[in-house]
Write an enzyme that holds these catalytic residues in place. Structure first.
Site, PDB file in Angstrom:
ATOM      1  N   LEU A  44       0.856  -1.179   0.000  1.00  0.00           N
ATOM      2  CA  LEU A  44       0.000   0.000   0.000  1.00  0.00           C
ATOM      3  C   LEU A  44       0.894   1.233   0.000  1.00  0.00           C
ATOM      4  CD1 LEU A  44      -2.587  -1.184   2.682  1.00  0.00           C
ATOM      5  CD2 LEU A  44      -2.899  -1.138   0.189  1.00  0.00           C
ATOM      6  N   SER A  45       0.317   2.403  -0.238  1.00  0.00           N
ATOM      7  CA  SER A  45       1.178   3.584  -0.286  1.00  0.00           C
ATOM      8  C   SER A  45       1.927   3.785   1.025  1.00  0.00           C
ATOM      9  CB  SER A  45       0.385   4.836  -0.659  1.00  0.00           C
ATOM     10  OG  SER A  45      -0.692   5.032   0.200  1.00  0.00           O
ATOM     11  N   GLU A  46       1.303   3.420   2.154  1.00  0.00           N
ATOM     12  CA  GLU A  46       2.023   3.453   3.440  1.00  0.00           C
ATOM     13  C   GLU A  46       1.589   2.334   4.363  1.00  0.00           C
ATOM     14  OE1 GLU A  46       4.074   7.099   2.595  1.00  0.00           O
ATOM     15  OE2 GLU A  46       1.944   6.734   2.313  1.00  0.00           O
ATOM     16  N   THR A  47       2.591   1.819   5.089  1.00  0.00           N
ATOM     17  CA  THR A  47       2.335   0.947   6.235  1.00  0.00           C
ATOM     18  C   THR A  47       2.898   1.655   7.462  1.00  0.00           C
ATOM     19  OG1 THR A  47       2.433  -1.067   4.903  1.00  0.00           O
ATOM     20  CG2 THR A  47       2.775  -1.312   7.274  1.00  0.00           C
TER      21      THR A  47
END
Length: 287
Positions: A44-47
């Site tokens: 995902l774009s951020e974890t």
């Protein structure tokens, strides 16, 4: 080792809209290599990774936590949607008893408080400065082609470049952009830009009354297009507040998923960014 993981969609009240973030509450720190591998696996774009700071604290009783964010390829210094998602996990699933939470991050302390239908984040404001479009003509061409533009602005602290489309453009010009991440990477190689934001004036007279629209492209950190970007609005909020003469604004990031952000530029040089969050997944990472 078993690590709890949640996937939440931020800046929306509908599943599969907004910006998805994975959140892992951790009993103790892991090494950076493992953080990066988990983020790549989540893709995902951020974890986000939350850890307690005081040994006597729990996720239920603590009010201060350490927070780090990783894209599939690198760690980033500021992320809005994954901060919103992290607070939602602590309030909703860990039943945190505090009215507000403070996250210690690479961008300093970030505070999140609950409101009736979502959360309010206290973020730094990152004002951009106007640039000569001629200095960025290749990246402008790669991003918006021959569309007329009204200005180019750069936040050097965030390494985010803003291209403002002309007011003569219809919103469909922004939503219809087909930006090639490889083209952006080929024309911007010196490291001064980590994200490209294309924005335009909104339609505050039409319901629900968006003051401005935007899209955000960040292939330099492994994100071809980020669906809804809190950190970008620390720059956009500053720019549009001055441009529109407003402290409170409603913004819409019109990626294919789309998301809504409530903004309030404060007199102390910071910005409140508010939004809703929906959980779509809860599970366990086994290592």
């Amino acid at each position: 080792m078993e690590i709890p993981v949640f996937t939440l969609d931020s800046f929306t009240n509908l599943p599969f809209k907004g910006n998805p973030a994975a959140v892992c509450p951790l009993v103790h720190e892991l090494n950076d290599d493992l953080y990066q591998k988990i983020a790549a696996e989540m893709n995902l774009s951020e974890t986000a990774f939350i850890t307690t700071i005081n040994p006597s604290d729990t996720f239920t009783t603590g009010s201060r936590f350490r927070l780090r964010w990783f894209t599939p390829t690198t760690e980033v210094n500021l992320c809005g949607h994954a901060t919103l998602a992290s607070a939602a996990v602590l309030f909703q699933y860990k039943k945190n008893v505090n009215p507000r939470l403070v996250f210690e991050t690479k961008s300093g302390d970030l505070t999140v408080t609950q409101k009736k239908d979502g959360y309010i984040m206290d973020f730094p404001l990152n004002p951009p400065t106007q640039q000569d479009p001629e200095n960025f003509k290749d990246i402008i061409k790669a991003a918006v082609g021959n569309l007329p533009i009204q200005g180019v602005f750069l936040s050097t602290t965030m390494k985010k470049l803003i291209i403002r489309l002309s007011d003569s453009c219809d919103r469909s010009a922004l939503t219809g952009l087909n930006v090639d991440p490889a083209a952006l990477l080929s024309v911007e190689t010196d490291g001064q830009i980590k994200a490209l934001i294309v924005t335009m004036k909104g339609s505050p007279d039409c319901q629900p009354g968006y003051d401005f629209y935007s899209r955000n492209f960040a292939p330099w950190v492994g994100i071809p297009e980020d669906p809804v970007t809190g950190s970008a609005h620390t720059v956009l909020g500053s720019y549009w507040s001055k441009e529109l003469g407003k402290k409170k604004m409603l913004a819409y990031q019109c990626s294919s998923r789309g998301g809504e952000l409530e903004l309030e530029v404060r007199d102390d040089g910071r910005i409140n960014i508010a939004g809703e969050v929906v959980t779509v997944l809860q599970g366990i990472i086994r290592l």
